[in-house]
Design a protein around this motif. Structure first.
Motif, short mmCIF file in Angstrom:
data_model
loop_
_atom_site.label_atom_id
_atom_site.label_comp_id
_atom_site.label_asym_id
_atom_site.label_seq_id
_atom_site.Cartn_x
_atom_site.Cartn_y
_atom_site.Cartn_z
N ASN A 120 18.56 17.18 24.29
CA ASN A 120 18.95 16.88 22.92
C ASN A 120 18.35 17.82 21.90
O ASN A 120 18.68 17.75 20.72
CB ASN A 120 18.54 15.44 22.56
N ASN A 146 16.08 18.50 13.49
CA ASN A 146 17.17 19.48 13.45
C ASN A 146 16.93 20.58 12.43
O ASN A 146 17.85 21.29 12.04
CB ASN A 146 18.48 18.76 13.14
N ASP A 168 22.18 25.57 16.16
CA ASP A 168 22.31 24.24 15.56
C ASP A 168 21.49 24.15 14.27
O ASP A 168 21.95 23.63 13.26
CB ASP A 168 21.83 23.15 16.53
N ASP A 220 28.18 18.58 15.26
CA ASP A 220 29.61 18.32 15.02
C ASP A 220 29.80 17.07 14.17
O ASP A 220 30.61 17.05 13.24
CB ASP A 220 30.37 18.14 16.34
N SER A 272 28.65 17.40 19.69
CA SER A 272 27.21 17.49 19.48
C SER A 272 26.84 16.76 18.20
O SER A 272 27.71 16.40 17.40
CB SER A 272 26.77 18.95 19.36
N MET A 273 25.57 16.54 18.02
CA MET A 273 25.09 15.92 16.78
C MET A 273 25.49 16.76 15.56
O MET A 273 25.86 16.22 14.52
CB MET A 273 23.57 15.78 16.86
N PRO A 277 25.20 11.45 20.50
CA PRO A 277 25.17 12.37 19.36
C PRO A 277 25.38 11.67 18.01
O PRO A 277 24.79 12.08 17.00
CB PRO A 277 26.32 13.34 19.66
N ARG A 330 22.09 10.05 17.10
CA ARG A 330 21.12 11.08 16.67
C ARG A 330 21.47 11.63 15.30
O ARG A 330 20.59 11.95 14.50
CB ARG A 330 21.04 12.20 17.71
N ALA A 331 22.76 11.74 15.01
CA ALA A 331 23.17 12.20 13.68
C ALA A 331 22.68 11.25 12.60
O ALA A 331 22.27 11.67 11.52
CB ALA A 331 24.70 12.33 13.62
N PRO A 377 17.76 20.70 19.46
CA PRO A 377 18.73 21.58 18.81
C PRO A 377 18.48 23.04 19.14
O PRO A 377 17.32 23.46 19.28
CB PRO A 377 18.50 21.30 17.32
#
Length: 425
Positions: free
Chosen positions: A12, A327, A18, A143, A140-141, A45, A48-49, A14
């Protein structure tokens, strides 16, 4: 061959790409989002976002189950601002189920579909039917945050200023002095509007360093957040230079300054709409609001002196910020007051090694330059523009505004500093 143990944190983590992509995204406004997922590969994801600082104002709930679960759910529940739906159904079945969903959805609700068919015809049909976006799994996060940002962050709105938070690893390391001089340098070098906010309401020094004595300042904004807008904020600013303004701290002990974690949020949000560069002079304390301020800043700069307690505190800050800002790039490090006569010091290479962060600047101990500037209420560049320290401050300004990159240096060998830190605890 035996498989290595699965480490979800590594998967996970980044990538540099990212981090760069996330750095370009602005905070998402206060909205509600509900996601209905069929697979863990999509649910993960999205969850996580929701933990990213750019989504701090968002209320996000993730449900397992796709479109049928959403239809059943909204028969008895109001729809949020955004619904994210994962569907493994083939295009025809997906379109049919979305028609059923539309019967229980509020017309103002936006919908994002995460599908498993890379079908241009399906995409066009979904957009025609009012779906905000169709994304093909895997996602992905980055995205997820990008899609939400593209829907709810107005591209035609006024740009939001970049916030740079300065904090000292210990009291007295010169973080405020560095912050004020970098702010002055950015406003002078780049002809850009810069705002300095002194968040140390009891003992702030920005008013002294800039030779200002405003009747009002940051206290009025923090104690009356409901009044804070661009017009009110402008009335509180003291003009320090042609393009440099200051939200001064009262620097008095007439009252105590106990704040909740969101106390400075409205002020900082408004300030970022008022100036392209916002320098936050954060005091050396650990509280809900200081933690929140560091978490949400676009860039964090830690100033430290080359001593063991500073190393311990810097490592603690970097480790905590890595958890709060997974991130984002790590904080910047400035080593200050290096070379104090007769003081045992840790070398810059040994200080940086256990941190995994290369110092962006190493500033020597030069009390006469700093003392004269402070006593006269002037910036270093006003006192001696050709001094090497002033050139270093200018280089810091270039890096923090993205006009140049920090050059990496060859790493030194590991020492026993971490072991020494453990012994000191």
């Amino acid at each position: 061959m035996e498989n290595l143990a699965y480490d979800p944190d590594l998967e996970n983590a980044p990538t540099p790409q990212d981090v760069a992509a996330m750095g370009a995204l602005r905070p998402v406004p206060r909205i509600s989002i509900q996601a209905f997922c069929e697979t863990d590969g999509v649910a993960g994801p999205i969850e996580r976002a929701g933990e990213d600082r750019r989504m701090a104002k968002v209320h996000l709930k993730v449900h397992m189950g796709g479109v049928p679960t959403a239809i059943e759910f909204y028969h008895s529940a109001p729809t949020p601002n955004l619904i994210i739906l994962e569907s493994r159904s083939e295009p025809k079945a997906l379109l049919e189920s979305l028609r059923e969903l539309s019967e229980v959805c509020d017309p103002s609700t936006k919908v994002v579909i995460i599908g498993h068919y890379n079908d241009v015809g399906l995409y066009r049909e979904l957009i025609r039917s009012g779906i905000s976006e169709y994304v093909v799994a895997p996602i992905s996060m980055v995205d997820v945050v990008s899609v939400i940002s593209s829907i709810f962050v107005d591209p035609d709105a006024e740009p939001i200023g970049r916030s740079i938070a300065f904090i000292g690893a210990k009291g007295g390391v010169g973080s405020s002095t560095i912050a004020h001089n970098v702010a002055w340098s950015m406003s002078t070098l780049f002809s850009s509007e810069v705002m300095v906010a002194d968040l140390d309401l009891a003992f702030g020094t920005a008013n002294i360093n800039f030779d200002q004595d405003p009747a009002q300042g940051i206290a009025e904004a923090v104690f009356s957040p409901e009044r804070v807008d661009e017009v009110y904020l402008d009335r509180l600013l003291a003009q320090c230079a042609e393009r440099l303004s200051l939200l001064a701290a009262p620097s008095t002990l007439d009252r105590v300054y106990d704040f909740d974690s969101e106390a400075f949020t409205q002020l900082i949000d408004t300030a970022q709409r008022s100036a392209p560069l916002l320098v936050l002079d954060v005091p050396h304390i650990w509280s809900g609001w200081s933690k929140n301020t560091l978490m949400k800043a676009d860039e964090v700069v830690i100033t430290a002196t080359p001593e063991l307690a500073n190393l311990r505190n810097t490592k603690n800050l970097i480790d905590m910020l890595a958890k709060l800002r997974p991130n984002d790039a790590p904080p910047r490090l400035i080593l200050n007051q290096v070379g104090v006569p007769k003081r045992p010091e840790i070398s810059a290479a040994d200080f940086a090694e256990p941190l995994g962060v290369t110092p962006m600047a190493v500033i020597p101990f030069e009390p006469q330059l700093f003392g004269n500037a402070s006593n006269n209420g002037r910036m270093l560049g006003e006192m001696d523009a050709k001094n090497p320290i002033v050139q270093t401050i200018n280089e810091i300004s270039h890096v923090l505004t993205g006009r140049s990159e920090l050059k990496s240096k060859k790493k030194a060998g590991f020492g026993s500093l971490l072991d020494r830190l453990k012994l000191k605890k």
